[in-house]
Motif scaffolding. Structure first.
Motif, mmCIF file in Angstrom:
data_model
loop_
_atom_site.group_PDB
_atom_site.id
_atom_site.type_symbol
_atom_site.label_atom_id
_atom_site.label_comp_id
_atom_site.label_asym_id
_atom_site.label_seq_id
_atom_site.Cartn_x
_atom_site.Cartn_y
_atom_site.Cartn_z
ATOM 1 N N ILE A 119 0.838 -1.201 0.000
ATOM 2 C CA ILE A 119 0.000 0.000 0.000
ATOM 3 C C ILE A 119 0.871 1.249 0.000
ATOM 4 C CG2 ILE A 119 -1.606 1.347 1.410
ATOM 5 C CD1 ILE A 119 -2.859 -1.353 2.235
ATOM 6 N N ALA A 120 1.937 1.249 0.774
ATOM 7 C CA ALA A 120 2.828 2.412 0.833
ATOM 8 C C ALA A 120 3.576 2.625 -0.477
ATOM 9 C CB ALA A 120 3.818 2.245 1.977
ATOM 10 N N GLN A 121 3.824 1.529 -1.202
ATOM 11 C CA GLN A 121 4.597 1.633 -2.434
ATOM 12 C C GLN A 121 3.743 2.069 -3.628
ATOM 13 O OE1 GLN A 121 6.427 -2.044 -3.621
ATOM 14 N NE2 GLN A 121 8.146 -1.001 -4.559
ATOM 15 N N GLU A 122 2.431 1.936 -3.516
ATOM 16 C CA GLU A 122 1.563 2.320 -4.627
ATOM 17 C C GLU A 122 1.713 3.805 -4.928
ATOM 18 O OE1 GLU A 122 -2.432 1.291 -3.737
ATOM 19 O OE2 GLU A 122 -2.074 -0.847 -3.884
ATOM 20 N N LYS A 123 1.458 4.143 -6.174
ATOM 21 C CA LYS A 123 1.563 5.534 -6.593
ATOM 22 C C LYS A 123 0.401 6.323 -6.016
ATOM 23 C CE LYS A 123 -0.001 6.870 -10.336
ATOM 24 N NZ LYS A 123 -0.502 7.286 -11.587
ATOM 25 N N LYS A 124 0.705 7.393 -5.366
ATOM 26 C CA LYS A 124 -0.328 8.253 -4.790
ATOM 27 C C LYS A 124 -0.806 9.228 -5.857
ATOM 28 C CE LYS A 124 0.301 6.459 -0.766
ATOM 29 N NZ LYS A 124 -0.502 5.358 -0.397
ATOM 30 N N ASP A 125 -2.092 9.585 -5.790
ATOM 31 C CA ASP A 125 -2.634 10.563 -6.729
ATOM 32 C C ASP A 125 -2.075 11.935 -6.382
ATOM 33 O OD1 ASP A 125 -4.095 8.676 -8.063
ATOM 34 O OD2 ASP A 125 -5.880 8.954 -6.821
ATOM 35 N N ASN A 126 -1.384 12.527 -7.346
ATOM 36 C CA ASN A 126 -0.756 13.816 -7.144
ATOM 37 C C ASN A 126 -0.994 14.645 -8.391
ATOM 38 O OD1 ASN A 126 0.877 15.971 -6.586
ATOM 39 N ND2 ASN A 126 2.657 14.754 -5.990
ATOM 40 N N GLU A 127 -1.340 15.889 -8.203
ATOM 41 C CA GLU A 127 -1.614 16.786 -9.332
ATOM 42 C C GLU A 127 -0.385 16.981 -10.215
ATOM 43 O OE1 GLU A 127 -4.466 18.629 -10.131
ATOM 44 O OE2 GLU A 127 -5.579 17.464 -8.663
ATOM 45 N N ALA A 128 0.805 16.839 -9.627
ATOM 46 C CA ALA A 128 2.033 17.085 -10.376
ATOM 47 C C ALA A 128 2.449 15.897 -11.239
ATOM 48 C CB ALA A 128 3.166 17.438 -9.421
ATOM 49 N N ASN A 129 1.870 14.726 -11.037
ATOM 50 C CA ASN A 129 2.225 13.559 -11.848
ATOM 51 C C ASN A 129 1.588 13.672 -13.229
ATOM 52 O OD1 ASN A 129 3.584 12.482 -9.688
ATOM 53 N ND2 ASN A 129 1.930 11.130 -9.068
ATOM 54 N N PHE A 130 2.376 13.370 -14.238
ATOM 55 C CA PHE A 130 1.838 13.347 -15.586
ATOM 56 C C PHE A 130 2.530 12.247 -16.374
ATOM 57 C CE2 PHE A 130 5.372 16.265 -15.662
ATOM 58 C CZ PHE A 130 6.047 15.951 -16.812
ATOM 59 N N GLY A 131 1.886 11.798 -17.432
ATOM 60 C CA GLY A 131 2.412 10.714 -18.251
ATOM 61 C C GLY A 131 1.403 9.586 -18.354
ATOM 62 N N TYR A 132 1.852 8.441 -18.828
ATOM 63 C CA TYR A 132 0.972 7.289 -19.017
ATOM 64 C C TYR A 132 0.442 6.793 -17.676
ATOM 65 C CZ TYR A 132 -0.647 2.710 -20.481
ATOM 66 O OH TYR A 132 -1.422 1.606 -20.713
ATOM 67 N N GLY A 133 -0.853 6.608 -17.561
ATOM 68 C CA GLY A 133 -1.463 6.105 -16.341
ATOM 69 C C GLY A 133 -1.812 7.183 -15.335
ATOM 70 N N CYS A 134 -1.601 8.447 -15.653
ATOM 71 C CA CYS A 134 -1.920 9.537 -14.737
ATOM 72 C C CYS A 134 -3.076 10.346 -15.298
ATOM 73 C CB CYS A 134 -0.694 10.433 -14.540
ATOM 74 S SG CYS A 134 0.685 9.574 -13.788
ATOM 75 N N GLN A 135 -3.532 11.321 -14.514
ATOM 76 C CA GLN A 135 -4.658 12.142 -14.956
ATOM 77 C C GLN A 135 -4.303 12.992 -16.177
ATOM 78 O OE1 GLN A 135 -5.606 14.419 -11.471
ATOM 79 N NE2 GLN A 135 -7.084 12.901 -10.737
ATOM 80 N N ARG A 136 -3.092 13.480 -16.220
ATOM 81 C CA ARG A 136 -2.669 14.345 -17.326
ATOM 82 C C ARG A 136 -1.641 13.619 -18.181
ATOM 83 N NH1 ARG A 136 -3.832 17.480 -13.081
ATOM 84 N NH2 ARG A 136 -4.982 19.399 -13.460
ATOM 85 N N HIS A 137 -1.799 13.735 -19.484
ATOM 86 C CA HIS A 137 -0.890 13.058 -20.402
ATOM 87 C C HIS A 137 0.409 13.833 -20.569
ATOM 88 C CE1 HIS A 137 0.788 11.919 -24.333
ATOM 89 N NE2 HIS A 137 0.388 10.720 -23.985
ATOM 90 N N CYS A 138 0.323 15.144 -20.541
ATOM 91 C CA CYS A 138 1.496 15.981 -20.789
ATOM 92 C C CYS A 138 1.503 17.127 -19.784
ATOM 93 C CB CYS A 138 1.450 16.516 -22.219
ATOM 94 S SG CYS A 138 2.897 17.501 -22.670
ATOM 95 N N ILE A 139 2.679 17.685 -19.542
ATOM 96 C CA ILE A 139 2.779 18.802 -18.599
ATOM 97 C C ILE A 139 2.133 20.064 -19.166
ATOM 98 C CG2 ILE A 139 5.025 19.658 -19.351
ATOM 99 C CD1 ILE A 139 5.636 19.986 -16.293
ATOM 100 N N CYS A 140 1.959 20.100 -20.477
ATOM 101 C CA CYS A 140 1.353 21.282 -21.093
ATOM 102 C C CYS A 140 -0.113 21.439 -20.699
ATOM 103 C CB CYS A 140 1.484 21.222 -22.610
ATOM 104 S SG CYS A 140 0.462 19.955 -23.376
#
Length: 167
Positions: A119-140
């Motif tokens: 559970i601790a190792q799982e990726k936490k939802d963060n607004e700054a994360n971007f890329g494949y598998g995240c909310q935003r595809h690109c930083i733009c």
């Protein structure tokens, strides 16, 4: 496929390696197995080394795994800990399942601890994360960032073609 040749090639598949249950505690530095190639009371140790040792190596990449063959009258496992102590486990006459169960009780992490670490190792939802598998595809896509050049062309002073052109 060359990795599917030899005795029991299933041992070299990722699914088999990931299915191992022996995740050693963090304080274990060296895991050594002492056994002989002949003898009935060494049979469980030989089978453990053949079937389960690759899983132990895969699940514990920071632990040195060593085997000593034909150097002892009775089979045993010795684990060297980070404080200099060692744990000796007698596996004389045991089957590979009995050896695995005993190791899981003595020197392995509990299932509750493994669940907490997962559970601790799982990726936490963060607004700054971007890329494949995240909310935003690109930083733009973040407000205040420079838009993608495919959508809106960059000004000439920001393009290397114009900035570093030799005139």
């Amino acid at each position: 496929m060359p990795f599917m040749k030899g005795i029991a090639p299933i041992r070299r598949t990722v699914n088999y390696l990931q299915s191992g249950k022996l995740v050693l505690k963090d304080r274990v530095q060296v895991f050594s197995v002492h056994y002989n190639r002949l003898g009935d009371h060494h049979k469980g140790a030989r089978e453990f080394v053949f079937w389960n040792l690759p899983q132990v190596q895969y699940k514990n990449p920071h632990v040195q795994v060593v085997t000593f063959k034909n150097m002892t009258p009775s089979p045993f496992i010795r684990c060297y800990l980070e404080d200099g102590a060692d744990v000796v486990i007698d596996i004389d006459g045991k089957t590979k399942e009995e050896i695995q169960d005993h190791l899981q009780r003595v020197i392995c992490k509990s299932s509750e601890l493994l669940a907490k670490e997962a559970i601790a190792q799982e990726k936490k939802d963060n607004e700054a994360n971007f890329g494949y598998g995240c909310q935003r595809h690109c930083i733009c896509e973040m407000p205040g960032q420079v838009p993608c050049p495919a959508v809106c062309p960059l000004p000439n002073h920001m393009r290397g073609k114009f900035k570093y052109a030799v005139e």
